[in-house]
Enzyme design. Structure first.
Site, PDB file in Angstrom:
ATOM      1  N   SER A   1      16.205  20.752 -16.036  1.00  0.00           N
ATOM      2  CA  SER A   1      15.084  21.635 -16.308  1.00  0.00           C
ATOM      3  C   SER A   1      15.601  22.883 -17.008  1.00  0.00           C
ATOM      4  O   SER A   1      16.710  23.346 -16.727  1.00  0.00           O
ATOM      5  CB  SER A   1      14.417  22.017 -14.985  1.00  0.00           C
ATOM      6  OG  SER A   1      13.725  23.236 -15.130  1.00  0.00           O
TER       7      SER A   1
ATOM      8  N   LYS B   1      17.419  20.963 -10.843  1.00  0.00           N
ATOM      9  CA  LYS B   1      16.663  19.741 -11.122  1.00  0.00           C
ATOM     10  C   LYS B   1      17.458  18.642 -11.825  1.00  0.00           C
ATOM     11  O   LYS B   1      18.295  18.904 -12.665  1.00  0.00           O
ATOM     12  CB  LYS B   1      15.462  20.099 -12.009  1.00  0.00           C
ATOM     13  CG  LYS B   1      14.429  20.943 -11.311  1.00  0.00           C
ATOM     14  CD  LYS B   1      13.517  20.127 -10.443  1.00  0.00           C
ATOM     15  CE  LYS B   1      12.395  19.575 -11.288  1.00  0.00           C
ATOM     16  NZ  LYS B   1      11.472  18.779 -10.497  1.00  0.00           N
TER      17      LYS B   1
ATOM     18  N   GLU C   1      10.108   8.112 -16.875  1.00  0.00           N
ATOM     19  CA  GLU C   1       8.749   8.606 -17.122  1.00  0.00           C
ATOM     20  C   GLU C   1       8.288   8.214 -18.522  1.00  0.00           C
ATOM     21  O   GLU C   1       7.123   7.891 -18.742  1.00  0.00           O
ATOM     22  CB  GLU C   1       8.698  10.123 -16.946  1.00  0.00           C
ATOM     23  CG  GLU C   1       8.841  10.537 -15.495  1.00  0.00           C
ATOM     24  CD  GLU C   1       9.061  12.029 -15.363  1.00  0.00           C
ATOM     25  OE1 GLU C   1       8.172  12.699 -14.825  1.00  0.00           O
ATOM     26  OE2 GLU C   1      10.103  12.530 -15.811  1.00  0.00           O
TER      27      GLU C   1
ATOM     28  N   HIS D   1       0.831  -1.217   0.000  1.00  0.00           N
ATOM     29  CA  HIS D   1       0.000   0.000   0.000  1.00  0.00           C
ATOM     30  C   HIS D   1       0.859   1.258   0.000  1.00  0.00           C
ATOM     31  O   HIS D   1       0.435   2.294   0.508  1.00  0.00           O
ATOM     32  CB  HIS D   1      -0.953   0.034   1.205  1.00  0.00           C
ATOM     33  CG  HIS D   1      -1.678  -1.252   1.436  1.00  0.00           C
ATOM     34  ND1 HIS D   1      -2.905  -1.527   0.873  1.00  0.00           N
ATOM     35  CD2 HIS D   1      -1.325  -2.364   2.138  1.00  0.00           C
ATOM     36  CE1 HIS D   1      -3.293  -2.741   1.231  1.00  0.00           C
ATOM     37  NE2 HIS D   1      -2.346  -3.275   1.992  1.00  0.00           N
TER      38      HIS D   1
END
Ligand code: ARG
Length: 474
Positions: free
Chosen positions: A274, A280, A287, A153
């Site tokens: 970024s 970043k 992704e 979970h």
């Protein structure tokens, strides 16, 4: 080539709408292999003279060379790869070229061509998959003694070996290998000779073409042969589960590399920055693994939906079977190109992993305590209850299980004895989960050991398939 009975020319829009060159031109090499096998067989059974068959074969080899060299470009007027090749053959050979299509239809032809193409593609994919599996074994070996939190979970559950985690993916992707092998087996039949749908009045030797092309046997029912695409669906089934596994794993790694988890180190060469935020380091590759794989599931549905409404036997709808297939193959191939080198360079910030675990530490050993009580003779349900109360006490007192004195332990749970202190460690907890397939370090080492053998068996099976095909040099 089929206009004998027509009085009007085909409309331009129809040519554009029905042509399939954007999809099937890439199949030229495999299509030519099928044609060479067919021509040799026609020669062997006496439908063509030996000389005609030989000239056709030479012509086809020349066309293959022309296409490879970029000298022969496809013409939309000629609809598909099959007719482009055949028309060029007639150009080169004259009347002898016009004999190639004897006893054959484009329906059994495309079914043959696509199986040959898929066989090569699947063998390559299998090779890439084995590389991925090797990477998991490597990471598992490197990280077998690193303790991280396991989750259910997405809540910290029990401490586990990171090697155990990598071996979980090893299992998933090894099953994918099996599914790809299944697809390889299900395409291993030769359609040539099925004709348009019903076979042929000519004495075609189907065994011979099947052998020449390296198939296990000729297909057994001509109607089924031109109508079915099960082997494609089998590929999509493999690809879909592969995609699900890849996406789930990418999701994990994205989480583990985020500041909130913070213990997984992704290689710089597989991350991007970024354009505005200088600090970043983004996991874009993962992704995109997650993002691209959704389409793979879509392609499976696409094929099934196309198939479900089709009357026996061949229907032109089937031409569209290739669109999603090629897109899917490209995605799976792309994922298999980036994942192994990325995972091979994934590393762990052990301190961060430790710190993360210790946050949930007071709870993470609760099951261990309950099982300790079971061994002392307390029924598990009672033990669960008692430890639940103890956890509540710890939360109220803001204490970890490890910070309780023996007196406190015994005050809360009288059955507890001094040996409780021996089980209260993360490493101890992992090491004690010795059930077969469990996370104990020794178990993980055994899994890796076995995994190496299982991987070797898969590699040998792949090698045997390749070996078997070495004799077909068409
Ligand atoms: N381009 C077709 C396909 O991919 C080849 C078979 C065409 N057959 C036909 N009768 N029109 O399925």
């Amino acid at each position: 080539m089929w206009k004998g009975r027509f009085e009007e020319d085909t409309a331009q829009v129809v040519l554009k709408f029905t042509q399939s060159l954007d999809l099937d031109w890439r199949l030229y090499d495999h299509d030519i292999r099928g044609s060479i096998a067919h021509a040799r067989m026609l020669g062997a059974v006496g439908i063509l003279s030996g000389e005609e068959a030989a000239r056709i074969e030479d012509g086809l080899n020349e066309i293959r060379r022309e296409i490879r060299a970029g000298e022969l470009k496809p013409s939309e007027q000629l609809e598909d790869v099959h007719m482009n090749v055949e028309s060029r053959l007639i150009e080169i050979l004259g009347p002898a070229g016009a004999k190639l299509h004897t006893g054959r239809s484009r329906n059994d032809q495309i079914a043959t061509t696509i199986r040959l193409y898929l066989r090569d593609s699947f063998l390559d994919l299998q090779g890439a998959l084995l590389l991925l599996l090797e990477t998991f074994l490597d990471r598992a070996g490197k990280h077998q003694n690193v303790v991280i939190s396991g989750y259910t979970h997405l809540q910290q559950a029990q401490p586990i070996s990171l090697g155990h985690y990598w071996m979980a993916w090893f299992e998933s992707f090894l099953r994918d290998c099996g599914r790809l092998e299944f697809a390889l087996d299900s395409l291993d039949e030769c359609p040539l000779g099925a004709g348009a749908l019903a076979g042929s009045t000519l004495p075609l030797d189907r065994e011979m073409t099947s052998k020449l092309l390296g198939f296990d046997h000729p297909t057994r029912n001509s109607l089924d042969t031109v109508a079915q695409r099960d082997y494609m669906a089998d590929y999509h089934h493999f690809a879909s589960l592969f995609a699900v596994h890849a996406a789930r794993m990418a999701e994990d790694l994205i989480f583990y590399a985020s500041q909130e988890f913070g213990w997984l180190k992704l290689p710089d060469s597989f991350c991007t920055g970024s354009s505005i935020m200088p600090q970043k380091k983004n996991p874009d590759v993962l992704e995109l693994v997650r993002g691209k794989t959704g389409q793979v599931l879509g392609h499976m549905m696409d094929l099934l939906i196309t198939l479900k409404g089709l009357p026996m036997t061949y229907d032109r709808d089937l031409q569209e079977d290739k669109r999603g297939l090629f897109a899917s193959l490209e995605t799976v191939k792309g994922v298999l190109e980036v994942m192994p080198p990325l995972i091979a360079k994934v590393d762990v910030d052990q301190e961060a992993a430790r710190a993360g675990l210790e946050k949930g530490f007071s709870l993470a050993l609760a099951t261990d305590v309950a099982e300790y009580l079971v061994v002392k003779g307390i029924p598990f349900r009672d033990a669960h209850w008692k430890v639940g109360k103890l956890v509540k006490y710890c939360l109220e007192e803001k204490k970890r299980l490890t910070e309780l004195t023996l007196a406190e332990w015994q005050e809360q749970i009288p059955e507890v004895q001094p040996d409780i202190l021996e089980i209260l460690g993360l490493e101890e907890s992992v090491a004690r989960r010795k059930t077969y397939g469990g996370t104990a370090f020794a178990q993980v080492a055994a899994q890796i050991n076995q995994g190496e053998k299982r991987l070797l068996a898969k590699a040998k099976a792949l090698e045997a398939r390749r070996e078997r095909l070495k004799t077909c040099t068409l």
